[in-house]
Design an enzyme around this catalytic site. Structure first.
Site, short mmCIF file in Angstrom:
data_model
loop_
_atom_site.label_atom_id
_atom_site.label_comp_id
_atom_site.label_asym_id
_atom_site.label_seq_id
_atom_site.Cartn_x
_atom_site.Cartn_y
_atom_site.Cartn_z
N GLY A 143 47.89 39.29 61.08
CA GLY A 143 46.73 40.12 60.78
C GLY A 143 46.62 41.33 61.69
O GLY A 143 47.60 41.73 62.30
N HIS A 199 48.54 46.98 60.16
CA HIS A 199 48.76 48.41 60.37
C HIS A 199 49.89 48.87 59.44
O HIS A 199 50.40 48.07 58.64
CB HIS A 199 49.08 48.68 61.84
CG HIS A 199 50.20 47.83 62.39
ND1 HIS A 199 51.49 47.91 61.93
CD2 HIS A 199 50.22 46.86 63.34
CE1 HIS A 199 52.27 47.06 62.57
NE2 HIS A 199 51.51 46.39 63.43
N GLU A 200 50.28 50.13 59.57
CA GLU A 200 51.28 50.69 58.64
C GLU A 200 52.61 49.93 58.68
O GLU A 200 53.34 49.94 57.69
CB GLU A 200 51.53 52.17 58.95
CG GLU A 200 50.46 53.11 58.46
CD GLU A 200 50.31 53.13 56.93
OE1 GLU A 200 51.33 52.94 56.23
OE2 GLU A 200 49.18 53.31 56.45
N HIS A 233 52.99 46.65 58.93
CA HIS A 233 52.81 45.54 57.98
C HIS A 233 52.80 46.07 56.55
O HIS A 233 53.39 45.46 55.65
CB HIS A 233 51.47 44.84 58.23
CG HIS A 233 51.33 44.21 59.58
ND1 HIS A 233 50.41 44.64 60.51
CD2 HIS A 233 51.96 43.15 60.15
CE1 HIS A 233 50.49 43.89 61.59
NE2 HIS A 233 51.42 42.98 61.41
N GLY A 266 59.93 42.45 60.11
CA GLY A 266 60.20 43.77 60.67
C GLY A 266 61.27 43.71 61.75
O GLY A 266 61.36 42.74 62.50
N LYS A 272 61.12 45.37 64.29
CA LYS A 272 60.36 45.42 65.55
C LYS A 272 60.54 44.13 66.35
O LYS A 272 60.71 44.16 67.56
CB LYS A 272 58.88 45.63 65.18
CG LYS A 272 57.90 45.34 66.25
CD LYS A 272 57.55 46.57 67.02
CE LYS A 272 56.64 46.25 68.17
NZ LYS A 272 55.68 45.19 67.87
N SER A 277 49.97 45.48 66.59
CA SER A 277 48.56 45.09 66.65
C SER A 277 48.06 45.14 68.09
O SER A 277 46.88 45.29 68.35
CB SER A 277 48.38 43.67 66.12
OG SER A 277 48.92 43.59 64.82
P1 AMP Z 1 52.82 40.30 63.46
O1 AMP Z 1 51.55 40.40 62.67
O2 AMP Z 1 52.84 41.11 64.71
O3 AMP Z 1 53.25 38.87 63.67
O4 AMP Z 1 53.95 40.95 62.55
C1 AMP Z 1 54.16 40.52 61.23
C2 AMP Z 1 55.43 41.15 60.71
O5 AMP Z 1 55.30 42.56 60.73
C3 AMP Z 1 56.66 40.81 61.56
O6 AMP Z 1 57.76 40.58 60.72
C4 AMP Z 1 56.84 42.05 62.38
O7 AMP Z 1 58.19 42.25 62.78
C5 AMP Z 1 56.40 43.12 61.41
N1 AMP Z 1 56.02 44.34 62.13
C6 AMP Z 1 55.11 44.45 63.13
N2 AMP Z 1 55.07 45.71 63.60
C7 AMP Z 1 55.98 46.41 62.88
C8 AMP Z 1 56.42 47.77 62.89
N3 AMP Z 1 55.92 48.68 63.73
N4 AMP Z 1 57.37 48.13 62.01
C9 AMP Z 1 57.90 47.23 61.14
N5 AMP Z 1 57.53 45.94 61.08
C10 AMP Z 1 56.59 45.53 61.94
#
Ligand code: AMP
Length: 282
Positions: A32, A35-36, A38, A148, A150, A187
């Site tokens: 959650g 952002h862009e 996601h 991602g 990332k 996030s």
């Molecule tokens: P999170 O909510 O941080 O657990 O991220 C959920 C998914 O979004 C994961 O697969 C992350 O790698 C991906 N993600 C988070 N930030 C980015 C970003 N800046 N660019 C691309 N994917 C992202």
């Protein structure tokens, strides 16, 4: 209309019936505070799948002691309207009690690949990640799942888990989405004060330096690349390096000599906020 589901059994029933109708299901797992970055994953999923599921779950199992589980941003209302806008079909947002009705006795624990990079300073983190992603795969049974770059190590760990445990899901890795000035979206960026936000640019600057050295200067010694990157980061008074590494992009083993493709990855605290970034340079 997007459906919002909080219960595991309801989710399983819905997914089973959609699969019986021959629909392809794409899953974007998240914690959650969308952002862009996601949204990029979601848009990719929308293009490829008939039904797109986004899960939002801040997974206590993957946070260590002293980490930010309690203060992790929770913005479900805003997330839900963003999901609706980009045509998500189902938002799965279970409570902690729903996902872990009892103290878990069963974990997915991976060796070796999880000891490196982020795994070194975040003991138990990938055990939590694998366990929750394994549960989500069993609950939703997606054809495709989107992650991602990332979190590069996370992707490689999940890929290993899927291969070894025979999950029938195709994994897709999407590129890192950045702010205009280069900071990778996260996030956790919202924790940064304005002064810290400026200093956080040193991660991308260090990666750009690595790329320049490897591509333009034909630098082959990983230690030289790492030292130059560290210099850039240490210039920022609020920075504290967790790791800066040059690795094999498949095994994540450290390499000393750069030939062909290399993963350059780093984790840096800016104030109290731990940020990560990486680049695969060839
Ligand atoms: P999170 O909510 O941080 O657990 O991220 C959920 C998914 O979004 C994961 O697969 C992350 O790698 C991906 N993600 C988070 N930030 C980015 C970003 N800046 N660019 C691309 N994917 C992202």
């Amino acid at each position: 209309m997007m459906r919002i589901i909080e219960k595991v059994t309801e989710m399983q029933k819905l997914m089973d019936s959609l699969k019986c109708q021959g629909k392809t299901i794409g899953l974007v797992p998240t914690m959650g505070a969308l952002h862009e970055g996601h949204l990029y994953l979601i848009k990719y999923a929308v293009r490829e799948s008939d039904v797109v599921v986004v899960s939002i779950f801040v997974n206590p199992l993957q946070f260590g002691q002293g980490e930010d589980y309690k203060k992790y941003p929770r913005t479900l209302n805003n997330d839900s309207s963003l999901c609706e806008k980009v045509k998500v079909d189902v938002l799965f947002c279970p409570s902690v009690e729903e996902m872990y009705p009892i103290k878990p006795l069963t974990y997915i624990d991976m060796l070796e690949l999880t000891d490196k990079l982020c795994g070194k300073s975040r003991a138990g983190h990938f055990r939590g990640v694998c366990t929750v992603v394994g549960k989500l795969f069993n609950i939703i049974k997606p054809h495709n799942a989107y992650f991602g770059q990332k979190d590069y190590q996370q992707f490689m760990v999940i890929k290993q888990m899927v291969d070894e445990l025979n999950f029938s899901v195709k994994l897709k890795m999407c590129p890192i989405v950045r702010e205009k000035d280069g900071l990778a979206l996260s996030s956790r960026n919202r924790y940064l004060s304005p002064a810290e936000r400026k200093q956080a640019l040193c991660l991308k600057e260090a990666l750009d330096k690595a790329k320049y050295l490897i591509r333009n200067q034909k630098e082959e010694k990983a230690s030289n690349v790492i030292n130059e990157m560290k210099k850039i980061i240490k210039r920022q008074p609020f920075s504290r390096i967790d790791y800066v590494e040059v690795c094999d992009s498949e095994t994540l083993e450290k390499i000393t000599s750069i030939k062909g493709k290399a993963l350059v990855a780093l984790a840096v605290f800016i104030g109290k906020t731990r940020l990560i970034d990486n680049d695969v340079i060839s």
